[in-house]
Design a protein around this motif. Structure first.
Motif, short mmCIF file in Angstrom:
data_model
loop_
_atom_site.label_atom_id
_atom_site.label_comp_id
_atom_site.label_asym_id
_atom_site.label_seq_id
_atom_site.Cartn_x
_atom_site.Cartn_y
_atom_site.Cartn_z
N GLU A 1 11.04 63.18 5.72
CA GLU A 1 12.44 63.11 5.28
C GLU A 1 12.52 62.35 3.98
O GLU A 1 11.97 61.26 3.86
CB GLU A 1 13.27 62.31 6.30
N VAL B 1 12.81 67.61 5.72
CA VAL B 1 14.27 67.53 5.58
C VAL B 1 14.56 66.67 4.36
O VAL B 1 14.25 65.48 4.34
CB VAL B 1 14.92 66.92 6.83
N TYR B 2 15.10 67.32 3.34
CA TYR B 2 15.36 66.61 2.09
C TYR B 2 16.84 66.65 1.76
O TYR B 2 17.57 67.53 2.23
CB TYR B 2 14.60 67.28 0.93
N VAL C 1 20.13 62.72 10.39
CA VAL C 1 18.99 63.59 10.70
C VAL C 1 18.35 63.12 11.99
O VAL C 1 18.08 61.92 12.16
CB VAL C 1 17.93 63.54 9.57
N GLY D 1 18.66 58.26 9.81
CA GLY D 1 17.52 59.12 10.14
C GLY D 1 16.91 58.62 11.44
O GLY D 1 16.55 57.46 11.55
N GLN E 1 10.01 58.80 6.74
CA GLN E 1 11.43 58.82 6.41
C GLN E 1 11.66 57.95 5.20
O GLN E 1 11.16 56.82 5.16
CB GLN E 1 12.23 58.15 7.52
#
Ligand SMILES: Nc1ncnc2c1ncn2[C@@H]1O[C@H](COP(=O)(O)OP(=O)(O)OP(=O)(O)O)[C@@H](O)[C@H]1O
Ligand SMILES: [Mg+2]
Lengths: 252, 470
Positions: free
Chosen positions: B321, B292-293, B308, B337, B352
């Motif tokens: 992430e 997840v960027y 997120v 996050g 993360q």
């Protein structure tokens, strides 16, 4: 006269580091500046390049006949001043190729020239890489990121070669170089020497000065140039150290 | 009127709107869809809009966005614009199948639902509900937080249209599918966009989701996307957001992954009034990978909130992430996050990272990377940084003749590039790259639409050289 520094005082965060320094450099000359650690050599170099926090409290830096005390660093660069940093900065994410292309185009824009074409730029890169014998893959990497000490110094000389300055100030470019690299760097500098271009070479070792023979050697001590001489002064310093200079200075 | 009252005003308005219209608008739908709507509106009635007193919304204040007067339409309002003209653009180098939405509704023209030669079904959700009820019964509303997420319940109650994609087992969709959702209306709009994306076993899909606005009118888009990634399937998902400063976008994305699957989402936020990207990833099988960027470039009084939540249910999965942002002027940001590693999820690898550059004293970011771990054999890490542009690097660049403005650009671009470089499709990466550069130079307009390359080619970026083209 290319560079004429008169009674220069430079302070960092209110502390005076350069304390009334005079230095004149003519086109085509090579000047060496030596001196003990922490005496203001890098401060002088950074002040000439225009670093913001380095406040000029007195005196002036005249370059090509103009007072540049308040000129922004990018304009000084585009007027032909180059500083080879003692500690080159790492810039992750900016490749040397993009960095140099931007810099060259900024120089060209300043001169009213169109941007350099890609083939011309690449040819120039190849040419200058050969001059300083740097590895091809290095230029695709981010500026100085993860470079060894020696690679960083070679990269400074490479940038100097790319930008073709009139006045190059090299701050301890020889520190951290192996014997072969030192020769390469010295050869690079010698190839760029012309009747127009001048060099100010800050170094602790006389060895570099065997390759790049200076016209003048200055000793910087306590924020001032306390002694100047010919290339033999460097040899004398190497043999005797700085104690006698300090004594002379304290006596006056 | 107090904050609370304003929220309630819009809440009541929406609930009344639902009650008044449900019998006429939703009458021809399958029974279970109507049931979902009724349950959802009831739940929305209980939950109401989130306020800053609630967990997860402390630093994102919706009061202003919710106090505007919006129009909510039950059918497409496409007759007042030249749709052909709006979407007529040429695409360079990047061959995509485009699915266009205007003000939340599928744009008329081609058949509303296409079955491509490989069996992939793409098109309007409204049409798909009618045509594929069995798919909807299996997937629709199955992996959303239907009991606690107010925006999801509101969306489920009202949703009529959006993107539907079904990729059959074993199919690798060659061309990327691009959803272009444009808001263009002369009144304030409230839009409830709903997307359902299903990737069958061993399938592959690249999806580009662009949210654009054309004019400066206020809008509120409550968008919900459900994505199912079956065993060993691969999803590459990009969200590009280039909206006007009076727009609000709540973008809730729910990704459900089964064993051996890979899902990557990348949110590129270039402009928008208030944007909340809520991304939920559930890793519900072994050997899954989730990336997840995000990158966000905000200024003025814009607000970006990236939330997120990654749920590691099964062992041997990894999640990664990376969010990077540059905030200028009075822009504000939130990164939250949350990685949950359940007791059973041994050998989890979860990382993360959130990095920010604040260009002014008045810009701010609230960043909270958070790991909640119940398994003992895991590799997890998290970090957050907030800083300014490196002054030493600035001087170094300027000492080579680069102007202050360009030195700043180079450093900002270099900062964002870490995320941009993760875009695996080169023409898309180049286009986004170009948009990011334009944005950083302050030259991106809100009508610069996504990957659609309208008009003249972008002007040459003088600090860039593409070695492959020499
Ligand atoms: N940014 C700064 N803030 C405060 N003091 C500084 C700063 N930079 C340099 N100084 C001080 O100024 C003095 C001169 O430093 P400078 O780097 O000019 O010395 P130098 O002659 O180049 O030494 P060296 O041979 O070790 O490189 C030192 O005492 C140093 O600590
Ligand atoms: Mg020094």
């Amino acid at each position: 006269m290319l560079l004429n520094i008169r009674n220069l005082h430079v302070s960092i965060e209110g502390k005076e580091i350069v304390k009334g320094l005079d230095l004149s450099v003519n086109n085509g000359e090579v000047h060496a500046i030596m001196g003990p650690n922490g005496t203001g050599k890098s401060t002088l170099a950074l002040a000439i390049a225009g670093k913001g926090e380095y406040t000029i409290t007195q005196g002036e830096i005249i370059y090509k006949g103009k007072n540049i005390n308040n000129m922004p660093p990018e304009d000084r660069a585009r007027e032909g001043i180059f500083l080879g940093f003692q500690y080159p900065v790492e810039i992750p994410g900016v490749s040397i190729t993009n960095f140099m292309r931007t810099a060259i185009n900024e120089h060209r824009e300043y001169k009213g020239l169109p941007p350099i074409s890609a083939p011309e730029f690449l040819a120039k890169m190849e040419d200058k890489k050969k001059l300083v014998e740097i590895q091809s893959k290095l230029t695709n990497r981010s500026v100085n990121e993860g470079f060894s000490g020696g690679e960083k110094k070679k990269n400074e000389i490479f940038q100097m070669a790319m930008l073709e300055p009139t006045l190059s100030i090299l701050d301890e470019t020889d520190s951290g170089l192996d014997i072969d690299a030192l020769r390469v760097v010295a050869n690079g500098v010698n190839k760029l020497r012309t009747k127009e271009n001048a060099f100010v070479i800050i170094t602790h070792y006389q060895r570099l000065l065997e390759y790049i023979v200076p016209d003048f050697v200055h000793v910087l001590y306590d924020g001032r140039i306390v002694k100047s001489g010919g290339k033999r002064l460097a040899v004398e310093l190497e043999e005797k150290g700085y104690d006698w200079i300090k004594k002379e200075f304290e006596m006056n | 009127m107090s904050k609370q009252n304003k929220n309630i005003a819009l809440k009541n308005k929406l609930i009344n709107l639902f009650e008044e219209n449900k019998n006429s608008i939703f009458k021809n739908e399958p029974q279970y869809i109507s049931n979902l709507r009724n349950q959802a509106i009831e739940k929305f009635y209980q939950l109401g809009f989130p306020t800053t007193k609630m967990e997860g919304w402390r630093n994102t204040d919706l009061t202003k966005a919710l106090s505007k007067n919006y129009n909510h339409f039950f059918s497409s309002k496409q007759n007042d614009v030249d749709v052909e003209e709006l979407f007529k653009c040429e695409i360079h180098d990047f061959d995509t199948d485009i699915v266009s939405f205007l003000n939340g509704f599928y744009v008329n023209g081609n058949s509303q639902l296409r079955t491509m030669s490989d069996g992939t079904i793409v098109g309007s959700l409204a049409k798909a509900i009618k045509q594929y009820p069995e798919i909807f019964e299996n997937y629709y509303n199955k992996n959303v937080q239907s009991d606690k997420n107010a925006f999801v319940t509101l969306n489920t109650a009202f949703a009529q249209d959006g993107l539907f994609i079904y990729v059959p087992d074993g199919v690798e969709v060659n061309k990327a599918i691009q959803m272009v959702s444009i808001i263009n209306h002369n009144e304030n709009l409230f839009i409830q966009n709903r997307n359902l994306i299903i990737l069958g076993k061993n399938s592959r899909l690249t999806l580009v989701h662009c949210d654009d606005s054309i004019n400066q009118q206020s809008s509120f888009n409550n968008s919900v996307t459900e994505i199912f990634v079956e065993e060993n399937a691969n999803l590459d998902h990009y969200k590009l957001q280039n909206l006007n400063n009076d727009s609000t976008l709540i973008n809730s994305t729910f990704v459900y992954q089964k064993a051996g699957s890979n899902a990557s989402t990348n949110s590129i936020t270039l402009n928008g009034g208030l944007i909340r990207n809520d991304t939920f990833v559930k890793l519900n099988g072994q050997m899954c990978d989730a990336n997840v960027y995000g990158v966000y470039l905000m200024d003025k009084t814009q607000h970006i909130d990236n939330h997120v939540f990654i749920d590691h249910v099964e062992p041997n999965c990894s999640s990664n992430e990376l969010f990077k942002g540059i905030l200028d002027e009075d822009a504000t940001g939130v990164f939250n996050g949350h990685v949950l590693v359940r007791r059973n999820a041994q050998k989890t690898r979860a990382f993360q990272s959130n990095k920010n550059i604040l260009l002014t004293d008045t810009a701010s970011i609230d960043t909270q990377p958070f790991l909640e771990i119940y398994a003992d054999d895991v590799k997890c890490g998290h970090g957050a940084t907030v800083g300014q542009l490196d002054t030493e690097a600035m001087f170094y660049l300027r000492s080579r003749g680069i102007t202050e403005a360009n030195a700043k650009l180079l450093l900002m671009y270099a900062f964002a590039a870490e995320v941009i470089n993760k875009i695996s499709i080169k023409p898309l990466r180049d286009r986004i790259d170009d948009m990011v550069k334009k944005r950083l130079r302050g030259e991106l307009s809100i009508c610069d639409k996504c990957v659609l390359h309208c008009g003249s080619p972008a002007k040459e970026i003088h600090f860039d050289i593409d070695m492959s083209k020499v």
